[in-house]
Scaffold this motif. Structure first.
Motif, PDB file in Angstrom:
ATOM      1  N   LEU A 205       0.915  -1.350  -0.077  1.00 44.22           N
ATOM      2  CA  LEU A 205       0.027   0.066   0.144  1.00 44.22           C
ATOM      3  C   LEU A 205       0.806   1.253  -0.050  1.00 44.22           C
ATOM      4  O   LEU A 205       0.414   2.130  -0.700  1.00 44.22           O
ATOM      5  N   ALA A 206       1.979   1.420   0.874  1.00 46.01           N
ATOM      6  CA  ALA A 206       2.798   2.494   1.021  1.00 46.01           C
ATOM      7  C   ALA A 206       3.541   2.680  -0.422  1.00 46.01           C
ATOM      8  O   ALA A 206       3.681   3.604  -1.018  1.00 46.01           O
ATOM      9  N   LEU A 207       4.045   1.372  -0.950  1.00 50.32           N
ATOM     10  CA  LEU A 207       4.479   1.729  -2.276  1.00 50.32           C
ATOM     11  C   LEU A 207       3.757   2.076  -3.454  1.00 50.32           C
ATOM     12  O   LEU A 207       3.857   2.916  -4.328  1.00 50.32           O
ATOM     13  N   ALA A 208       2.445   1.678  -3.443  1.00 48.28           N
ATOM     14  CA  ALA A 208       1.359   2.166  -4.346  1.00 48.28           C
ATOM     15  C   ALA A 208       1.238   3.650  -4.085  1.00 48.28           C
ATOM     16  O   ALA A 208       0.968   4.378  -5.277  1.00 48.28           O
ATOM     17  N   GLN A 209       1.158   3.939  -2.950  1.00 48.52           N
ATOM     18  CA  GLN A 209       0.890   5.399  -2.831  1.00 48.52           C
ATOM     19  C   GLN A 209       2.109   6.361  -3.222  1.00 48.52           C
ATOM     20  O   GLN A 209       1.865   7.488  -3.819  1.00 48.52           O
ATOM     21  N   TRP A 210       3.307   5.892  -3.119  1.00 46.93           N
ATOM     22  CA  TRP A 210       4.577   6.400  -3.505  1.00 46.93           C
ATOM     23  C   TRP A 210       4.720   6.496  -4.926  1.00 46.93           C
ATOM     24  O   TRP A 210       5.087   7.372  -5.672  1.00 46.93           O
TER      25      TRP A 210
END
Length: 222
Positions: free
Chosen positions: A95-100
């Motif tokens: 999820l954090a990678l997707a946001q980034w």
């Protein structure tokens, strides 16, 4: 994990990349976040990946304790792959990678998304402030895939579902059409054949998600 390159670095990041840093590995995990899948279904969700490479990545992830195989009981008696508890711990990482990654330009990568990638995109683009006064259950049907999205008290819960499902609104369409609607590339038609339920409620649901963010200029950090 014989034959794989390793970083030989004690840092936790390096050790994590030893487990999931090979190309396609995290996308295999992405495809399993919402539940177990057969090999053929996994392959369809990753069309740019050869079946030989998929087999190797699954072996690597099994050896790393991230993915496991099991046999579904009768009447199916089918072998599926699923995430282990350790594999599920990667969810906030993805999820954090997707946001980034939303801040990177699409460019030539604006290709079709798998159903599971689309569902993950809904989670990462959900705007709680736009959903504060919305209370709705929405069924999302893409051919054989069915998901239920619930918005309650400004929060989104999204999970794979099975028939029968009770919903206020049902989208019965393809990923490309839904993606265009959810991310503002097209507007909801007056009487869409793929929508069952109140169009105004469907529009309010779609307004809870935002499209890709503008790319960050290279000199923005200076």
């Amino acid at each position: 994990m014989t034959g794989r390159r390793r970083y030989d670095d004690a840092c936790g990041i390096a050790r994590a990349l030893d487990a999931v840093g090979e190309r396609w590995a995290l996308l295999v995990v992405r495809e399993l976040l919402f539940g177990p899948k057969r090999f053929a279904t996994l392959s369809r969700g990753l069309p740019g990946m050869s079946q030989n490479v998929l087999s190797q990545r699954l072996r690597d992830l099994e050896e790393g304790g991230i993915v496991r195989r099991r046999i579904l009981g009768p009447p199916a008696s089918t072998r599926v792959y699923e995430l282990t508890p350790r594999g599920h711990e990667l969810e906030p990482v993805l999820l954090a990678l997707a946001q980034w990654g939303r801040k990177s330009p699409l460019g030539t990568h604006d290709t079709e998304m798998s159903v599971d990638a689309m569902m993950l995109a809904l989670r990462t683009t959900f705007d709680p402030s736009a959903a504060r006064e919305l209370d709705v259950r929405v069924a999302l049907r893409f051919d054989d895939d069915l998901f239920l999205a619930e918005i309650r008290s400004g929060r989104l819960h999204l999970a794979r579902a099975e028939e029968p499902v009770r919903a206020d609104v049902t989208f019965d369409t393809d990923v490309a059409t839904f993606r265009s609607l959810a991310f503002g590339r097209s507007s909801l038609p007056a009487k869409p054949s793929f929508l069952h339920g109140a169009a105004d409620l469907a529009a309010r649901f779609l307004a809870c998600f935002s499209g890709p963010q503008p790319a960050v200029p290279a000199d923005s950090a200076h």
